[in-house]
Write a protein that holds these residues in place. Sequence first.
Motif, short mmCIF file in Angstrom:
data_model
loop_
_atom_site.label_atom_id
_atom_site.label_comp_id
_atom_site.label_asym_id
_atom_site.label_seq_id
_atom_site.Cartn_x
_atom_site.Cartn_y
_atom_site.Cartn_z
N VAL A 13 38.39 45.96 32.83
CA VAL A 13 38.76 46.73 31.69
C VAL A 13 38.23 46.35 30.42
N THR A 14 37.37 47.07 29.70
CA THR A 14 36.72 46.76 28.52
C THR A 14 37.37 47.54 27.46
N GLY A 15 37.62 47.17 26.43
CA GLY A 15 38.42 47.80 25.40
C GLY A 15 39.80 47.60 25.49
N ALA A 16 40.45 46.71 26.26
CA ALA A 16 41.66 46.72 26.79
C ALA A 16 42.69 46.32 25.79
N GLY A 17 42.06 46.16 24.49
CA GLY A 17 43.29 45.66 23.47
C GLY A 17 43.81 46.70 22.76
N SER A 18 43.40 48.04 23.05
CA SER A 18 44.23 49.28 22.21
C SER A 18 43.91 50.43 23.17
N GLY A 19 44.52 51.46 22.72
CA GLY A 19 44.44 52.79 22.94
C GLY A 19 44.50 52.98 24.52
N MET A 20 43.44 53.62 25.03
CA MET A 20 43.31 54.21 26.35
C MET A 20 43.12 52.84 27.35
N GLY A 21 42.30 51.89 26.77
CA GLY A 21 42.12 50.77 27.56
C GLY A 21 43.05 49.93 27.97
N LYS A 22 44.20 49.87 26.81
CA LYS A 22 45.39 48.98 27.16
C LYS A 22 46.40 49.94 28.20
N GLU A 23 46.30 51.36 27.99
CA GLU A 23 47.14 51.98 28.95
C GLU A 23 46.54 51.66 30.20
N ILE A 24 45.26 51.95 30.62
CA ILE A 24 44.65 51.96 31.89
C ILE A 24 45.20 50.33 32.52
N SER A 25 45.11 49.34 31.68
CA SER A 25 45.32 47.89 32.15
C SER A 25 46.79 47.98 32.48
N LYS A 26 47.70 48.50 31.80
CA LYS A 26 49.10 48.41 32.18
C LYS A 26 49.45 49.31 33.44
N LEU A 27 48.83 50.75 33.38
CA LEU A 27 49.01 51.32 34.64
C LEU A 27 48.50 50.79 35.89
N PHE A 28 47.17 50.15 35.75
CA PHE A 28 46.80 49.63 37.01
C PHE A 28 47.22 48.32 37.40
N SER A 29 47.83 47.42 36.33
CA SER A 29 48.68 46.16 36.62
C SER A 29 49.80 46.66 37.68
N SER A 30 50.59 47.93 37.38
CA SER A 30 51.59 48.29 37.84
C SER A 30 51.37 48.81 39.13
N HIS A 31 50.18 49.23 39.40
CA HIS A 31 49.53 49.54 40.85
C HIS A 31 48.99 48.39 41.52
N GLY A 32 49.30 47.33 41.23
CA GLY A 32 49.01 46.08 42.21
C GLY A 32 47.72 45.61 41.75
#
Length: 256
Positions: A13-32
Amino acid sequence: MTDKLLEGKVVIVTGAGSGMGKEISKLFSSHGAQVVVADINKQAAELTASELESEDFRVIQVDVSDNDSVEMMVKETFQHYNKIDVLINCAGVPQYFTPIEELSLEKWDRIFAVNTKSIFLTSKHVVPIMKERKNGAIINIASIAGVRARPGLNAYCASKGAAIMLTKALALELAPFKIRVNAINPGPAETPMLSQFISGDRNKVEAETKNIFIDSVPLGTLIQPSDIAHAALYLSSDFAKVVTGEIMNVDGGRGV
Ligand SMILES: NC(=O)c1ccc[n+]([C@@H]2O[C@H](COP(=O)([O-])OP(=O)(O)OC[C@H]3O[C@@H](n4cnc5c(N)ncnc54)[C@H](O)[C@@H]3O)[C@@H](O)[C@H]2O)c1
């Protein structure tokens, strides 16, 4: 299928430090997923990583506009995980409303480098790895501004329009290798980027700023990062195994 839609998948996930990228990282991690949290701002990426559900992640500092930096990110990911299943191109920069005659060449080039050239660079380095396994999903976070213009956002709209067409071109090119390429067009979203479009200041979110954008959305609400994260989750998952070349508006109707 299990409740965890991305069990064992390696996702950059690029741009993972803020906003949408951050939320994508968190959701994806919770999905394994094993998430590579990549951002030009290392501190911000580390903060995102500290909020992930799974401890199986990597933090990589990357400038997505720089070929060597992107190549290093992909190399490090492959060396560690031996595969890459999903690439989310979320890093982006906004544009402060600027009449075309006042827009500097440097600003134009920077917007295109981060919003458009980055998709070429990450794809160039990730696709060979995906081709080997005949499997992969690439999701480009474009913008509803790529299909519906706003005055003064000349470079930004053009950079996102190009990102959308690059998504379609790659979807056709990579379909024989079972690599799916899709884009999400967020509408105006409640992230630190939003205020930069109007005030130019990342930390200044004025009610007036918000209202200009809210009024442009038929559903009368700003888009939340989690709305984008759930769309990305669907497009990354096997539920979307026959979806490619799709440009999904997640925009409260702004693009209608
Ligand atoms: N916020 C909106 O209203 C909106 C609407 C439509 C589309 N978008 C797009 O969604 C994506 C995410 O935006 P956001 O609202 O979460 O923004 P944001 O500003 O909250 O996050 C963007 C992230 O990208 C990172 N970044 C910037 N340049 C980089 C570079 N060269 N290399 C690596 N990382 C870099 C930043 O450090 C930041 O962490 C962007 O592509 C943006 O253009 C945003």
